[in-house]
Design a protein around this motif. Sequence first.
Motif, PDB file in Angstrom:
ATOM      1  N   SER A 177       2.508   0.996   0.507  1.00 17.48           N
ATOM      2  CA  SER A 177       1.110   0.574   0.419  1.00 17.48           C
ATOM      3  C   SER A 177       0.489   0.924  -0.923  1.00 17.48           C
ATOM      4  O   SER A 177      -0.739   1.001  -1.050  1.00 17.48           O
ATOM      5  CB  SER A 177       0.296   1.229   1.547  1.00 17.48           C
ATOM      6  OG  SER A 177       0.797   0.871   2.814  1.00 17.48           O
ATOM      7  N   PHE A 178       1.312   1.196  -1.932  1.00 22.03           N
ATOM      8  CA  PHE A 178       0.853   1.537  -3.287  1.00 22.03           C
ATOM      9  C   PHE A 178      -0.019   2.789  -3.278  1.00 22.03           C
ATOM     10  O   PHE A 178      -1.048   2.855  -3.970  1.00 22.03           O
ATOM     11  CB  PHE A 178       0.080   0.376  -3.920  1.00 22.03           C
ATOM     12  CG  PHE A 178       0.821  -0.925  -3.936  1.00 22.03           C
ATOM     13  CD1 PHE A 178       1.812  -1.168  -4.868  1.00 22.03           C
ATOM     14  CD2 PHE A 178       0.533  -1.909  -3.007  1.00 22.03           C
ATOM     15  CE1 PHE A 178       2.490  -2.370  -4.884  1.00 22.03           C
ATOM     16  CE2 PHE A 178       1.207  -3.107  -3.001  1.00 22.03           C
ATOM     17  CZ  PHE A 178       2.193  -3.342  -3.943  1.00 22.03           C
TER      18      PHE A 178
ATOM     19  N   ARG B 208      -4.291   5.252  -4.581  1.00 24.15           N
ATOM     20  CA  ARG B 208      -3.557   4.163  -5.232  1.00 24.15           C
ATOM     21  C   ARG B 208      -3.573   4.293  -6.752  1.00 24.15           C
ATOM     22  O   ARG B 208      -2.602   3.966  -7.415  1.00 24.15           O
ATOM     23  CB  ARG B 208      -4.140   2.820  -4.812  1.00 24.15           C
ATOM     24  CG  ARG B 208      -4.206   2.627  -3.300  1.00 24.15           C
ATOM     25  CD  ARG B 208      -4.684   1.257  -2.910  1.00 24.15           C
ATOM     26  NE  ARG B 208      -3.674   0.246  -3.179  1.00 24.15           N
ATOM     27  CZ  ARG B 208      -3.829  -1.036  -2.850  1.00 24.15           C
ATOM     28  NH1 ARG B 208      -4.944  -1.442  -2.272  1.00 24.15           N
ATOM     29  NH2 ARG B 208      -2.870  -1.899  -3.124  1.00 24.15           N
ATOM     30  N   GLN B 209      -4.687   4.780  -7.306  1.00 26.28           N
ATOM     31  CA  GLN B 209      -4.796   5.021  -8.735  1.00 26.28           C
ATOM     32  C   GLN B 209      -5.989   5.918  -9.003  1.00 26.28           C
ATOM     33  O   GLN B 209      -6.828   6.144  -8.133  1.00 26.28           O
ATOM     34  CB  GLN B 209      -4.915   3.710  -9.508  1.00 26.28           C
ATOM     35  CG  GLN B 209      -6.221   2.973  -9.275  1.00 26.28           C
ATOM     36  CD  GLN B 209      -6.263   1.660 -10.023  1.00 26.28           C
ATOM     37  OE1 GLN B 209      -5.408   0.806  -9.849  1.00 26.28           O
ATOM     38  NE2 GLN B 209      -7.257   1.507 -10.880  1.00 26.28           N
TER      39      GLN B 209
ATOM     40  N   THR C 182      10.779   4.556   1.442  1.00 25.71           N
ATOM     41  CA  THR C 182      10.259   3.798   0.309  1.00 25.71           C
ATOM     42  C   THR C 182      10.180   4.658  -0.953  1.00 25.71           C
ATOM     43  O   THR C 182       9.700   5.784  -0.925  1.00 25.71           O
ATOM     44  CB  THR C 182       8.861   3.247   0.625  1.00 25.71           C
ATOM     45  OG1 THR C 182       8.919   2.515   1.847  1.00 25.71           O
ATOM     46  CG2 THR C 182       8.381   2.334  -0.482  1.00 25.71           C
ATOM     47  N   VAL C 183      10.644   4.093  -2.062  1.00 29.49           N
ATOM     48  CA  VAL C 183      10.534   4.726  -3.378  1.00 29.49           C
ATOM     49  C   VAL C 183       9.276   4.203  -4.060  1.00 29.49           C
ATOM     50  O   VAL C 183       9.032   2.995  -4.093  1.00 29.49           O
ATOM     51  CB  VAL C 183      11.782   4.428  -4.231  1.00 29.49           C
ATOM     52  CG1 VAL C 183      11.640   5.037  -5.619  1.00 29.49           C
ATOM     53  CG2 VAL C 183      13.036   4.951  -3.544  1.00 29.49           C
ATOM     54  N   LYS C 184       8.468   5.103  -4.595  1.00 29.58           N
ATOM     55  CA  LYS C 184       7.226   4.729  -5.275  1.00 29.58           C
ATOM     56  C   LYS C 184       7.429   4.773  -6.788  1.00 29.58           C
ATOM     57  O   LYS C 184       7.979   5.738  -7.332  1.00 29.58           O
ATOM     58  CB  LYS C 184       6.091   5.678  -4.880  1.00 29.58           C
ATOM     59  CG  LYS C 184       5.811   5.751  -3.384  1.00 29.58           C
ATOM     60  CD  LYS C 184       5.229   4.468  -2.855  1.00 29.58           C
ATOM     61  CE  LYS C 184       4.964   4.553  -1.368  1.00 29.58           C
ATOM     62  NZ  LYS C 184       3.887   5.489  -1.027  1.00 29.58           N
ATOM     63  N   LEU C 185       6.974   3.719  -7.454  1.00 26.63           N
ATOM     64  CA  LEU C 185       7.013   3.658  -8.907  1.00 26.63           C
ATOM     65  C   LEU C 185       5.608   3.926  -9.442  1.00 26.63           C
ATOM     66  O   LEU C 185       4.679   3.165  -9.164  1.00 26.63           O
ATOM     67  CB  LEU C 185       7.505   2.284  -9.372  1.00 26.63           C
ATOM     68  CG  LEU C 185       7.771   2.124 -10.871  1.00 26.63           C
ATOM     69  CD1 LEU C 185       8.941   3.008 -11.299  1.00 26.63           C
ATOM     70  CD2 LEU C 185       8.066   0.666 -11.213  1.00 26.63           C
TER      71      LEU C 185
ATOM     72  N   SER D 125       5.325  -7.063  -7.236  1.00 26.07           N
ATOM     73  CA  SER D 125       5.974  -6.363  -6.122  1.00 26.07           C
ATOM     74  C   SER D 125       5.687  -7.055  -4.795  1.00 26.07           C
ATOM     75  O   SER D 125       6.573  -7.178  -3.936  1.00 26.07           O
ATOM     76  CB  SER D 125       5.482  -4.912  -6.069  1.00 26.07           C
ATOM     77  OG  SER D 125       6.046  -4.229  -4.969  1.00 26.07           O
ATOM     78  N   LEU D 126       4.452  -7.535  -4.608  1.00 26.24           N
ATOM     79  CA  LEU D 126       4.101  -8.241  -3.374  1.00 26.24           C
ATOM     80  C   LEU D 126       4.861  -9.555  -3.254  1.00 26.24           C
ATOM     81  O   LEU D 126       5.347  -9.910  -2.169  1.00 26.24           O
ATOM     82  CB  LEU D 126       2.592  -8.495  -3.348  1.00 26.24           C
ATOM     83  CG  LEU D 126       2.026  -9.152  -2.084  1.00 26.24           C
ATOM     84  CD1 LEU D 126       2.296  -8.276  -0.875  1.00 26.24           C
ATOM     85  CD2 LEU D 126       0.548  -9.413  -2.244  1.00 26.24           C
ATOM     86  N   VAL D 127       4.979 -10.283  -4.362  1.00 25.69           N
ATOM     87  CA  VAL D 127       5.736 -11.543  -4.344  1.00 25.69           C
ATOM     88  C   VAL D 127       7.200 -11.291  -4.031  1.00 25.69           C
ATOM     89  O   VAL D 127       7.827 -12.025  -3.243  1.00 25.69           O
ATOM     90  CB  VAL D 127       5.575 -12.273  -5.696  1.00 25.69           C
ATOM     91  CG1 VAL D 127       6.539 -13.439  -5.805  1.00 25.69           C
ATOM     92  CG2 VAL D 127       4.151 -12.763  -5.860  1.00 25.69           C
ATOM     93  N   ARG D 128       7.770 -10.268  -4.633  1.00 23.37           N
ATOM     94  CA  ARG D 128       9.177  -9.951  -4.380  1.00 23.37           C
ATOM     95  C   ARG D 128       9.397  -9.529  -2.929  1.00 23.37           C
ATOM     96  O   ARG D 128      10.388  -9.939  -2.303  1.00 23.37           O
ATOM     97  CB  ARG D 128       9.631  -8.834  -5.324  1.00 23.37           C
ATOM     98  CG  ARG D 128      11.107  -8.503  -5.222  1.00 23.37           C
ATOM     99  CD  ARG D 128      11.527  -7.563  -6.336  1.00 23.37           C
ATOM    100  NE  ARG D 128      10.681  -6.375  -6.363  1.00 23.37           N
ATOM    101  CZ  ARG D 128      10.742  -5.450  -7.313  1.00 23.37           C
ATOM    102  NH1 ARG D 128      11.593  -5.591  -8.314  1.00 23.37           N
ATOM    103  NH2 ARG D 128       9.956  -4.391  -7.273  1.00 23.37           N
TER     104      ARG D 128
END
Length: 213
Positions: free
Chosen positions: A59-60, A81-82, A107-110, A169-172
Amino acid sequence: MILLLLLYNCFLFLSLLPSARSSALTTAIAANERLCFYVDADKAGEKIGFYFAVQSGGSFDIDFDVKDPNEKVMLDGKSERQGDYVLTANTVGEYSFCFENDMSTLTVKLVDFDIMVESEPRREAPAKPGQVADHTSALEESTFRLNSLLLNIKRTQKYFHTRENRGFSLVRSTQNRLFWYMVLESLGIVGMAVLQVYILQTFFTKTGRRYKV
């Protein structure tokens, strides 16, 4: 005389620029992993800029905390998220900036982040009054205005960079889901066809028992 005045103004312009030490990095944080980064504050009163944005994963969101050299928590957040913060280093020493991906199991977070230690120089009175002071004041105003505009441009670039990465990321993720949906749908169609052929073949085949009278 004019040449000396120009050289003095150029030297003053360079001295007014804030000295900064920064590190812009992108790191991958695995599930249930805690990752820390450290910066040194050489003197009290330095400004520490801290920016981060989750580019991909889940979920970012990410947990984070900032601690001073005495292990006192200066700033923390859960499922953020930021963020874009400016802290004051009241203690000389090493400050820690930690990210924790504790809410994810797979999940891995970038995470893209930037840590900047900035020392603002003090404004000093000019050595000679008069025309030099006027040029100095105008040059100071232009310098700080230019610095403010550059910071705004930098924030805007970071914002669009984050939106671009999250959109990608959402498109992928959507593409992967559609692919596996199509695979399951194709397997379902093939399975239904095989089952129908088997039922029809069994229906028209004589498999009854024969008895003698």
